[in-house]
Design a protein around this motif. Structure first.
Motif, mmCIF file in Angstrom:
data_model
loop_
_atom_site.group_PDB
_atom_site.id
_atom_site.type_symbol
_atom_site.label_atom_id
_atom_site.label_comp_id
_atom_site.label_asym_id
_atom_site.label_seq_id
_atom_site.Cartn_x
_atom_site.Cartn_y
_atom_site.Cartn_z
ATOM 1 N N GLU A 1 0.821 -1.206 0.000
ATOM 2 C CA GLU A 1 0.000 0.000 0.000
ATOM 3 C C GLU A 1 0.854 1.254 0.000
ATOM 4 O O GLU A 1 0.596 2.195 -0.756
ATOM 5 C CB GLU A 1 -0.917 0.011 1.223
ATOM 6 N N THR B 1 0.253 -1.044 -8.329
ATOM 7 C CA THR B 1 -0.961 -1.365 -9.073
ATOM 8 C C THR B 1 -1.188 -2.870 -9.007
ATOM 9 O O THR B 1 -0.277 -3.637 -8.693
ATOM 10 C CB THR B 1 -0.805 -0.982 -10.552
ATOM 11 N N ALA B 2 -2.419 -3.273 -9.313
ATOM 12 C CA ALA B 2 -2.751 -4.700 -9.294
ATOM 13 C C ALA B 2 -1.844 -5.458 -10.266
ATOM 14 O O ALA B 2 -1.426 -6.584 -10.008
ATOM 15 C CB ALA B 2 -4.212 -4.904 -9.662
ATOM 16 N N GLU B 3 -1.553 -4.794 -11.358
ATOM 17 C CA GLU B 3 -0.694 -5.422 -12.368
ATOM 18 C C GLU B 3 0.696 -5.719 -11.813
ATOM 19 O O GLU B 3 1.225 -6.815 -11.953
ATOM 20 C CB GLU B 3 -0.521 -4.454 -13.533
ATOM 21 N N GLN B 4 1.253 -4.697 -11.143
ATOM 22 C CA GLN B 4 2.591 -4.882 -10.571
ATOM 23 C C GLN B 4 2.588 -6.022 -9.560
ATOM 24 O O GLN B 4 3.490 -6.859 -9.553
ATOM 25 C CB GLN B 4 3.051 -3.588 -9.882
ATOM 26 N N GLY C 1 2.074 2.131 -3.183
ATOM 27 C CA GLY C 1 1.008 2.380 -4.151
ATOM 28 C C GLY C 1 1.118 1.497 -5.385
ATOM 29 O O GLY C 1 0.965 1.965 -6.522
#
Ligand code: GDP
Ligand code: MG
Length: 730
Positions: A212, A217-220, A215
């Motif tokens: 978190e 991303t879902a992809e990362q 930050g």
């Protein structure tokens, strides 16, 4: 700019001792995990421009406990210029686990191996030069307690901060290193080089807070996940365990190179003591005996003699100095009387009011409380000893085993043990409990334990009704403990508190012979706050109590009353209005009710109020013995032990609950519970002694049945968690 040095290390490794030695401050040192929950700052004593921060004790940088969160946030986000990692030399292997994490942060680290005095005594050897080579950072041998190597450690940390060079990364196996390289590439390459390693390792461990904070991303995250999964597949273990195992594997290797134990395998004295005091069956009885001894010595031995002397001689007629026949020293009341005479204070009118408030109010009330000072000092000294030598930590361990059986967490009992001194730090110590519901429950029940301020009235009742038996105080202690267990069971079965027990891992600190100055300081600090209260809040309360008990409306209007007109006083009117409520508890006389109410301001007030109201002519103890029976005295004791604590403690509950509604709930629960228990004590007590009133007995039986129902009913499952918690918080 200042140099900022952070002290980090396991609980009980001596951080605070070192912090005090470095900064000259006086923070509380306890042989007790969880003493430092918040970080503390100080200035280095022998160098300008250096700030030292004492972090809470932690075993790792994972975010599982509040201590870890505080320490880790400070280290990772505020990034001190250097970390002084203090490790316990008598327990090197376990302590180095944290070191392997600290060296990953990209911050210069200096390792201070503490307790070298104890290491040398045991005959163990630590090769710090070899250790420094392995860790890639300076290693200094110190003894914080003896002040040895303390300045050198600080100098080394300052030099490391100036140089700014972080230790080389901790080496993982090929597969893990490979994955870490990928993660650095995919997710943290934008961070400064020195910080990438730590974040990569945390991402590898699937640390959500770090995910978190960065930050991602879902992809990362998905991308990283394939790398992690591949390693897990290859090594047949989960990511977090892989990292832990590799750290420990490496440390084991270092230990065999850098450390030589004197007598491997021998059972140490500490282990042998632990076998006895933490025994499954005897552990608890031994604790009961220890507490009985503590109360016996303080209530009866030295303390009692001093208190008797204070009550009868110092605050009485007077005494012969050193027993010499021609050295008569008058008591405090006599001195005050002479002072009033010298000031020509009259015997009537305003003069009479002044005489009354000074002699019958302040001297009688505050004197009654001050008389307990010797006993309290002895008690606080012994509690400090039990805490500092490491015995209390064993008790937390023993209690944990008992409470686990009832579905309660042993962690709730550290606050309770701390609360034996004063409830407020006890309530604050509940912060170390992660589970919010368990934490609230602990805040609600901690003050059932007799704190130092409750001991005087317990001792007074013991003295007046039960020939001063220390068993009364011991009984009060274990009644408080039983009240915590019973409340725990009852509350845990309601939906508000249901839930699994938080795991409680507590390491037993080594037994240590506490230093006399530390014990004296601790006893004096608590004793002094007791004296200070007597001079301020209790003084004020006794003045008010005296006025309210000495004035009233009579046939001739509002005026000061004569001695035998006490029943006409304002206080009597107020007390009588509510005392019916307490008649079922056996002490429906207004004096006892008023004393209980003034006890809310400070529990010592129960004693001072009794001093004013029963003092009058003659001895408080005799007057008390006349107005209480054994059953009603125990009921009075139990009620005041368990009902709402003093306002200061209620304030602490309010702060920790952070909600007015929860505070009311807590106080309400305590009062209702106290009433129920006192009712049973009195009614069943009467049944056994003088014979019971049928109606009262019936009420007690109903209460008992209700209590058993609550205790034995099946547990509710934790349901509708958010909704209800939100409703309570609103
Ligand atoms: P913290 O929890 O890390 O802050 O540890 P403390 O400073 O509260 O100390 C824990 C216990 O270790 C206390 O009983 C100290 O007196 C003791 N202690 C600290 N430093 C030394 C030392 O150098 N030698 C010995 N023998 N005991 C120490
Ligand atoms: Mg500390």
């Amino acid at each position: 700019m200042d140099i900022r040095i952070a002290l980090a290390g396991n609980p009980n490794s001596g951080k605070t001792t070192l912090f005090n030695a470095l900064t000259g401050s006086n923070q509380f040192v306890g042989n007790w995990p969880g003493v430092t929950v918040e970080k503390k700052e100080g200035r280095l004593r022998f160098r300008e421009g250096v700030t030292v921060t004492d972090l809470p004790g932690i075993y790792s940088l994972s975010p599982y406990t509040p201590e870890e969160v505080v320490a880790r946030r400070y280290l990772a986000e505020e990034r001190p210029d250097a970390i002084l990692n203090i490790v316990d030399g008598t327990n090197l292997e376990r302590n180095l686990y944290l070191t392997t994490q600290l060296t990953e942060l990209g911050i210069p680290v200096v390792v201070a191996v503490n307790m070298m005095d104890a290491v040398e005594k045991s005959g163990d050897r630590i090769d710090s030069a070899a250790l420094a080579k392995r860790l890639g950072c300076p290693v200094v041998e110190i003894s914080a307690l003896k002040g040895r190597g303390v300045a050198e450690a600080a100098e080394a940390a300052m030099a490391a901060a100036r140089e700014g060079k972080a230790p080389p990364p901790f080496p993982y196996s090929g597969a893990v290193e490979h994955a870490l390289a990928h993660i650095e590439e995919a997710a943290v390459h934008h961070l400064p080089g020195a910080q990438q390693r730590w974040y990569a390792v945390k991402l590898f461990e699937r640390d959500q807070r770090v995910q978190e904070a960065l930050g991602l991303t879902a992809e990362q995250i998905a991308h990283i996940e394939t790398d992690i999964a591949a390693v897990e597949e290859a090594m047949d273990d989960d990511a977090e365990s892989i990292i832990t195992a590799e750290r420990y594997g490496c440390i084991t290797g270092w230990m065999s190179e850098c450390c030589r134990k004197s007598a491997p395998g021998a059972l140490s004295l500490s282990d042998r003591i632990d076998r006895v005091v933490t025994h499954r069956l005897w552990g608890l009885p031994i604790f009961a005996v220890v507490m009985f001894l503590v109360y016996s010595v303080s209530m009866m031995g030295v303390g009692a003699a001093a208190t008797d002397w204070a009550n009868e001689s110092l605050f009485g007629e007077g005494f012969y100095l050193f027993g010499l026949e021609n050295c008569w020293v008058s008591g405090v009341p006599v001195w005050f009387e002479r002072l009033l005479d010298a000031l020509h204070v009259a015997d009537s009118g305003v003069g009479a009011v002044i005489r009354g408030v000074v002699l019958d109010g302040i001297v009688a009330g505050v004197g009654a409380v001050l008389g307990f000072v010797p006993q309290m000092l002895v008690l606080f000294f012994m509690l400090a000893f039990l805490e500092a030598c490491g015995y209390m930590a064993r008790i937390a361990f023993v209690l944990d085993r008992v409470f686990r059986k009832f579905g309660l967490s042993g962690k709730s009992f550290i606050p309770m043990l701390i609360g034996t001194g004063c409830g407020i730090p006890g309530i604050m110590a509940s912060r170390t409990i992660e589970n919010e519901r368990d934490r609230r429950m602990t805040v609600m029940t901690t003050t059932f334990i007799p704190c130092g301020a409750k001991v005087p009235f317990i001792a007074m009742i013991a003295g007046a009704i039960f020939h001063g038996g220390a068993w009364v105080t011991t009984l009060a202690y274990f009644t408080g403990m039983a009240a915590i267990i019973v409340s725990g069971i009852i509350l845990k079965k309601t939906r508000l508190f249901a839930g699994d027990v938080a795991p409680f891992v507590m390491e037993l600190p080594a037994y240590r012979l506490p230093t006399l100055p530390n014990l004296l300081r601790s006893a004096w600090e608590r004793g002094w706050s007791f004296i200070r209260k007597a001079g301020t809040i209790i003084l004020l309360s006794t003045v008010l109590v005296w006025f309210a008990s000495s004035f009233g409306f009579t046939g001739e209007g509002f005026r000061m009353l004569e001695e035998e007109e006490l029943h006409l006083s304002l206080l009597s009117a107020l007390g009588s209005a509510v005392c019916g409520l307490f008649a079922p508890l056996g002490w429906g006389n207004w004096q006892a009710v008023v004393a209980s109410v003034t006890g809310l301001i400070a529990k010592e007030n129960i004693v001072s109020t009794m001093g004013v109201l029963y003092g009058g002519e003659g001895n408080v103890y005799t007057a008390l013995a006349e107005s209480f029976t054994a059953a009603s005295a125990l009921s009075f004791l139990v009620f005041n032990l368990l009902c709402a604590p003093c306002f200061a403690a209620i304030g602490a509950i309010r702060r920790e609950m952070n909600s007015a509604r929860w505070t009311w709930f807590a106080v309400g629960y305590q009062c209702v519970f106290a009433y129920a228990v006192a009712l049973m004590v009195y009614q069943f007590g009467c049944l056994l002694t003088t014979g019971a009133h049928p109606l009262g007995l019936a009420a007690a039986v109903i209460v008992l049945a209700g209590l058993l129902c609550l205790l034995l009913r099946p547990a509710k499952r934790a349901g509708r968690k958010e909704g209800e918690d939100a409703a309570m918080a609103a």
